[in-house]
Design an enzyme around this catalytic site. Structure first.
Site, short mmCIF file in Angstrom:
data_model
loop_
_atom_site.label_atom_id
_atom_site.label_comp_id
_atom_site.label_asym_id
_atom_site.label_seq_id
_atom_site.Cartn_x
_atom_site.Cartn_y
_atom_site.Cartn_z
N ASP A 1 0.86 -1.19 0.00
CA ASP A 1 0.00 0.00 0.00
C ASP A 1 0.90 1.23 0.00
N ASP B 1 4.15 1.57 -4.13
CA ASP B 1 3.18 2.10 -5.11
C ASP B 1 2.97 1.03 -6.19
N THR C 1 -16.17 -2.10 -9.54
CA THR C 1 -17.29 -1.38 -8.95
C THR C 1 -18.50 -1.39 -9.89
N ASP C 2 -19.68 -1.25 -9.29
CA ASP C 2 -20.89 -1.16 -10.11
C ASP C 2 -20.92 0.16 -10.91
N GLU C 3 -20.04 1.12 -10.54
CA GLU C 3 -20.06 2.41 -11.24
C GLU C 3 -19.64 2.29 -12.70
N TYR D 1 -13.38 8.79 -12.20
CA TYR D 1 -13.17 7.59 -11.36
C TYR D 1 -13.74 6.35 -12.06
N LYS E 1 -11.88 2.95 -13.61
CA LYS E 1 -12.15 1.57 -13.16
C LYS E 1 -12.60 0.70 -14.34
N LEU F 1 -20.04 9.23 2.09
CA LEU F 1 -21.32 9.67 2.67
C LEU F 1 -21.56 9.23 4.12
N TYR G 1 -26.04 16.30 -1.29
CA TYR G 1 -25.95 16.84 -2.65
C TYR G 1 -27.33 16.86 -3.33
N ARG H 1 -23.19 17.16 -7.07
CA ARG H 1 -21.94 16.66 -7.68
C ARG H 1 -22.10 16.74 -9.19
N HIS I 1 -23.56 13.63 -11.42
CA HIS I 1 -24.01 12.75 -10.33
C HIS I 1 -24.88 11.59 -10.83
P1 NAD Z 1 -9.85 3.50 -0.10
O1 NAD Z 1 -9.69 4.80 -0.79
O2 NAD Z 1 -10.39 3.47 1.29
O3 NAD Z 1 -8.47 2.71 -0.07
C1 NAD Z 1 -7.61 2.68 -1.17
C2 NAD Z 1 -6.25 2.16 -0.68
O4 NAD Z 1 -5.39 2.07 -1.82
C3 NAD Z 1 -5.57 3.09 0.32
O5 NAD Z 1 -5.02 2.34 1.39
C4 NAD Z 1 -4.46 3.75 -0.49
O6 NAD Z 1 -3.33 4.12 0.28
C5 NAD Z 1 -4.15 2.64 -1.47
N1 NAD Z 1 -3.52 3.16 -2.72
C6 NAD Z 1 -3.95 4.20 -3.48
N2 NAD Z 1 -3.12 4.39 -4.51
C7 NAD Z 1 -2.16 3.42 -4.40
C8 NAD Z 1 -1.03 3.08 -5.19
N3 NAD Z 1 -0.69 3.77 -6.29
N4 NAD Z 1 -0.25 2.04 -4.79
C9 NAD Z 1 -0.57 1.33 -3.68
N5 NAD Z 1 -1.61 1.62 -2.89
C10 NAD Z 1 -2.41 2.65 -3.25
O7 NAD Z 1 -10.76 2.61 -1.07
P2 NAD Z 1 -11.87 1.50 -0.74
O8 NAD Z 1 -13.17 2.17 -0.56
O9 NAD Z 1 -11.35 0.58 0.29
O10 NAD Z 1 -11.92 0.75 -2.14
C11 NAD Z 1 -11.05 -0.33 -2.41
C12 NAD Z 1 -11.32 -0.86 -3.81
O11 NAD Z 1 -12.69 -1.28 -3.90
C13 NAD Z 1 -11.15 0.20 -4.91
O12 NAD Z 1 -10.54 -0.43 -6.01
C14 NAD Z 1 -12.56 0.63 -5.25
O13 NAD Z 1 -12.64 1.03 -6.58
C15 NAD Z 1 -13.34 -0.63 -4.99
N6 NAD Z 1 -14.75 -0.48 -4.58
C16 NAD Z 1 -15.08 0.33 -3.53
C17 NAD Z 1 -16.42 0.40 -3.12
C18 NAD Z 1 -16.82 1.26 -1.95
O14 NAD Z 1 -18.03 1.39 -1.69
N7 NAD Z 1 -15.91 1.84 -1.18
C19 NAD Z 1 -17.39 -0.35 -3.79
C20 NAD Z 1 -17.01 -1.14 -4.88
C21 NAD Z 1 -15.68 -1.22 -5.26
O1 DAU Z 2 -20.94 2.05 -5.97
C1 DAU Z 2 -19.63 1.78 -5.59
C2 DAU Z 2 -18.88 3.07 -5.34
O2 DAU Z 2 -19.40 3.62 -4.14
C3 DAU Z 2 -17.37 2.86 -5.24
O3 DAU Z 2 -16.89 2.44 -6.48
C4 DAU Z 2 -16.67 4.17 -4.83
O4 DAU Z 2 -15.30 3.92 -4.61
C5 DAU Z 2 -17.29 4.66 -3.53
O5 DAU Z 2 -16.71 5.89 -3.16
C6 DAU Z 2 -18.80 4.83 -3.69
O6 DAU Z 2 -19.11 5.90 -4.63
P1 DAU Z 2 -20.29 6.96 -4.36
O7 DAU Z 2 -19.98 8.16 -5.15
O8 DAU Z 2 -21.61 6.32 -4.52
O9 DAU Z 2 -20.06 7.19 -2.77
P2 DAU Z 2 -20.07 8.53 -1.88
O10 DAU Z 2 -20.01 8.06 -0.46
O11 DAU Z 2 -19.09 9.52 -2.33
O12 DAU Z 2 -21.52 9.11 -2.16
C7 DAU Z 2 -22.70 8.34 -1.92
C8 DAU Z 2 -23.88 9.20 -2.33
O13 DAU Z 2 -24.01 10.29 -1.39
C9 DAU Z 2 -23.75 9.85 -3.69
O14 DAU Z 2 -25.04 9.89 -4.32
C10 DAU Z 2 -23.28 11.27 -3.39
C11 DAU Z 2 -23.91 11.56 -2.05
N1 DAU Z 2 -23.14 12.45 -1.15
C12 DAU Z 2 -21.84 12.15 -0.90
C13 DAU Z 2 -21.09 12.97 -0.07
C14 DAU Z 2 -19.65 12.67 0.20
C15 DAU Z 2 -23.77 13.53 -0.56
O15 DAU Z 2 -24.98 13.77 -0.76
N2 DAU Z 2 -23.02 14.34 0.27
C16 DAU Z 2 -21.72 14.11 0.53
O16 DAU Z 2 -21.09 14.93 1.26
#
Ligand code: NAD
Ligand code: DAU
Length: 339
Positions: A33, A59, A125-127, A153, A157, A193, A210, A276, A279
């Site tokens: 990491d 990295d 991700t589903d995005e 983003y 992905k 969020l 938002y 956003r 959005h």
């Molecule tokens: P996060 O941002 O919390 O963690 C990302 C980690 O990757 C951090 O520890 C960061 O230091 C590390 N990182 C970033 N750039 C790097 C690099 N160049 N080399 C090595 N390490 C690096 O993210 P998360 O929410 O835990 O998401 C993890 C994975 O899951 C991502 O690939 C994201 O796209 C995917 N994902 C997230 C969600 C969600 O809801 N959070 C949902 C679906 C998929």
């Molecule tokens: O669906 C999977 C994705 O979920 C992952 O791939 C991403 O890494 C993860 O960040 C997440 O993306 P979202 O954009 O859906 O998550 P976020 O928490 O940023 O926002 C969730 C929803 O809430 C979105 O509709 C935007 C809204 N939001 C978010 C923030 C940060 C607000 O209304 N206010 C806020 O301050």
């Protein structure tokens, strides 16, 4: 078996490290990491005490460092969580997302080819599917839904996913991909969020929603995502994509009100702010394939998961207060100051 977990100091990656250490005490878990703003060694505090765990700061775009680690550890499975993960930040600096999320994936897969692995698993991700309209609750993302991204983003992905499939076909790399919906739970960085709303509500600060708060996300407790990844990387079919989600759709406003109810805080804290850009309206996963092929089902319902999550933030205030005290303040001012 040696499993290389990239991005294991982040939210889902750290939960996954604990999942693996608990379920496969005989395996060796190695984490690389970069420790960006989102990576936090405090997330791995207990893992660092385990003899079966090794942490390396590095990295994933650094070919030399990646190859050195592969040479030392000869991983059987590589699971790639490392990414820039926040949509709002990708609007500010797309280039960083392309570098880490696409070129990092390429560097890891090149090392997999050079050293040989049983499986390269990409955490996607589903995005990548874009969004669904709010007035069509009958529609869900399946694995054959066309890729149609909205943000830098999600485009990064999706590009990585295409590269993974290309390496599978061209180089016969044994790969798999999971595409999951929104996660929540312990160690979730307070820019997202749910943890943003929990930490701000606890300080009686305004909660920035938002637009009109009607956008829908499909929430899954992080441990259920970890179980799905574990199943797919060990037992999923090579070259396949599996969607992961638990039919847990909520509007953002519903989620924020759940947080307020859990904390006993008033809804007057909610403030509607500028939307956003680009959005996405609604995400909703059809998880039929992973259920039918691998028997996966979520085990934590939304109310239980939210209760557990709020309890975790209450019990771990030092963890998030340390984050809020640092560079985060500039981030918050920059993103929300004039919103
Ligand atoms: P996060 O941002 O919390 O963690 C990302 C980690 O990757 C951090 O520890 C960061 O230091 C590390 N990182 C970033 N750039 C790097 C690099 N160049 N080399 C090595 N390490 C690096 O993210 P998360 O929410 O835990 O998401 C993890 C994975 O899951 C991502 O690939 C994201 O796209 C995917 N994902 C997230 C969600 C969600 O809801 N959070 C949902 C679906 C998929
Ligand atoms: O669906 C999977 C994705 O979920 C992952 O791939 C991403 O890494 C993860 O960040 C997440 O993306 P979202 O954009 O859906 O998550 P976020 O928490 O940023 O926002 C969730 C929803 O809430 C979105 O509709 C935007 C809204 N939001 C978010 C923030 C940060 C607000 O209304 N206010 C806020 O301050």
């Amino acid at each position: 078996m040696t499993i290389l977990v990239t991005g294991g100091a982040g939210f889902i990656g750290s939960n996954f490290v604990y999942y693996e250490l608990a379920h496969y005490p005989e395996d060796r878990i190695v984490c690389i990491d970069k420790l960006t703003y989102a990576g936090n060694l405090a997330n791995l505090k207990e893992a660092l005490e385990n003899d079966h765990f090794r942490f390396v700061r590095g990295d994933i775009t650094d070919r030399e460092a990646v190859e050195k680690l592969f040479g030392e550890e000869k991983p059987d499975i590589v699971v790639n969580f490392a990414a820039e993960s926040h949509v709002d930040r990708s609007v500010e600096d797309p280039g960083l997302f392309l570098r880490t999320n696409i070129l990092g994936t390429q560097t890891l897969m090149d090392a997999c080819r050079k050293f040989g692995v049983k499986r390269y698993h990409q955490v996607s991700t589903d995005e990548v599917y874009g969004d669904l309209p709010l007035d069509r609750p009958d529609l869900f993302f399946t694995e054959t839904t066309p890729i149609h991204t909205s943000s830098p983003y999600s485009a990064s992905k999706a590009s990585a996913d295409l590269l993974v499939l290309a390496y599978a076909r061209t180089f016969k790399l044994p790969v798999s991909i999971t595409r999951c919906s929104n996660n929540y739970g312990p160690y979730h960085f307070p820019e997202k969020l749910i943890p943003l709303m929990i930490t701000r509500a606890l300080a009686d600060e305004s909660l920035p929603v938002y637009g009109n708060g009607e956008n829908v996300r499909d929430w899954l407790y992080v441990e259920d995502h970890c179980a799905a990844i574990d199943l797919v990387m060990r037992k999923g079919r090579e070259g396949e994509i599996y969607n992961v989600g638990g039919h847990n759709e909520r509007t953002n406003l519903q989620v924020v009100k759940t947080v307020l109810k859990e904390l006993g805080k008033p809804e007057s804290l909610i403030t509607f702010v500028r939307d956003r850009p680009g959005h996405d309206q609604r995400y909703a996963i059809d998880p039929t394939k992973i259920h039918e092929e691998l028997g996966w089902l979520p085990t934590t319902d939304f109310d239980t998961g939210m209760h557990r999550t709020v309890e975790w933030y209450l019990a771990n205030q030092k963890w998030w207060k340390d984050i809020l005290a640092g560079e985060y303040q500039n981030y918050f001012q920059h993103m929300y100051g004039n919103r």
